[in-house]
Design a protein around this motif. Sequence first.
Motif, mmCIF file in Angstrom:
data_model
loop_
_atom_site.group_PDB
_atom_site.id
_atom_site.type_symbol
_atom_site.label_atom_id
_atom_site.label_comp_id
_atom_site.label_asym_id
_atom_site.label_seq_id
_atom_site.Cartn_x
_atom_site.Cartn_y
_atom_site.Cartn_z
ATOM 1 N N ASP A 219 -25.524 2.737 5.301
ATOM 2 C CA ASP A 219 -24.733 1.530 5.536
ATOM 3 C C ASP A 219 -23.929 1.216 4.270
ATOM 4 O O ASP A 219 -24.520 1.014 3.207
ATOM 5 C CB ASP A 219 -25.670 0.358 5.860
ATOM 6 N N LYS A 221 -22.484 -1.364 3.281
ATOM 7 C CA LYS A 221 -22.675 -2.710 2.744
ATOM 8 C C LYS A 221 -24.049 -2.876 2.092
ATOM 9 O O LYS A 221 -24.166 -3.375 0.979
ATOM 10 C CB LYS A 221 -22.494 -3.747 3.859
ATOM 11 N N THR A 222 -25.095 -2.449 2.804
ATOM 12 C CA THR A 222 -26.453 -2.677 2.307
ATOM 13 C C THR A 222 -27.021 -1.475 1.557
ATOM 14 O O THR A 222 -27.978 -1.620 0.804
ATOM 15 C CB THR A 222 -27.394 -3.009 3.474
ATOM 16 N N MET A 224 -28.612 0.808 2.998
ATOM 17 C CA MET A 224 -29.758 1.275 3.775
ATOM 18 C C MET A 224 -29.420 2.576 4.499
ATOM 19 O O MET A 224 -28.344 2.731 5.064
ATOM 20 C CB MET A 224 -30.177 0.220 4.800
ATOM 21 N N THR A 267 -33.503 3.666 -1.969
ATOM 22 C CA THR A 267 -32.971 2.612 -1.109
ATOM 23 C C THR A 267 -33.898 2.435 0.086
ATOM 24 O O THR A 267 -34.806 3.243 0.311
ATOM 25 C CB THR A 267 -31.550 2.969 -0.623
ATOM 26 N N LYS A 268 -33.677 1.388 0.852
ATOM 27 C CA LYS A 268 -34.451 1.172 2.062
ATOM 28 C C LYS A 268 -34.083 2.222 3.113
ATOM 29 O O LYS A 268 -32.931 2.646 3.214
ATOM 30 C CB LYS A 268 -34.189 -0.227 2.632
#
Length: 296
Positions: A219, A221-222, A224, A267-268
């Motif tokens: 993603d 933006k995040t 993830m 990261t997640k």
Amino acid sequence: MRKTGFIAIVGRPNVGKSTLLNAMLGEKVAIVSSKPQTTRNRINGILTEGEDQFVFLDTPGIFNPRNTLGDYMVKTANATMQDADAILLVTDLGREPTEVEEKVITYAKRTEIPCILVLNKSDLYNATEVADAILRYSALHDFHAIIPLSAKSGKGIDGVLKECRPFLHESPWFFPEDIATDQPERQMAAEIIREKVLRTTNKEIPHGVAVLIQKFTEDPKTGMVTIHAEIYCEKASHKGIILGKGGESLKRIGTYARQDLEKLLDTKVFLDLWVKVKENWRDSMAGVANFGYRDE
């Protein structure tokens, strides 16, 4: 003056080759388990120290293959020795030399490639047993060095790097200095998931398991990462074991894999796992190739 060298890590299955590689690099780039034949592809592990760059070539264990996948694994190990500047022959200190060690030694003699013997798991034996093993192998070949060590604890690892250094030669580096492996993240993700299957299941199931990454996206933006992966096994009964009662086994596999993936990717991670059956895929050249086991 920059130097580099390619060092092949070879030996029987389950003697600690991947554990040794991870210990030398100081981080995990190859999956490990107590199951034999865990490593299926050649894995390049890269260690850069000062002007020196070691490229360690971790290989599948050498054994008598019984299917197409086994043929591929042994062929990969043999071909890797041909690409190397030196060989690290790894064996279990407490076990007698077998046909596998004899084949590697024969190759080293014929080609005159330097060969370093690593007697792994030395922490499990006393000084007399270590000395006996050194004498036993010394009678078979004039090794460049014989190094008793414990790959699991890291004791003796520095000795391997010291003995490999003379085989580096003046050359531009083949890899950036800040990486430990050239494996794509998708491949490492698939291997991490397979490792968790190996550690969660037992008996014959691990040898018939392969993992395909169907989706690997980040993603913007995040940050993830979303991973959709399919775990393939060879029998419907194996699928039931991997799933577990109420899906509990698959949940554990997913939890353990996600934890490692988040460390790897920093990261997640959202991990979606599916289990499918593809009968006898290890016996088919097309099936083996479909899961990424192709000649380079």
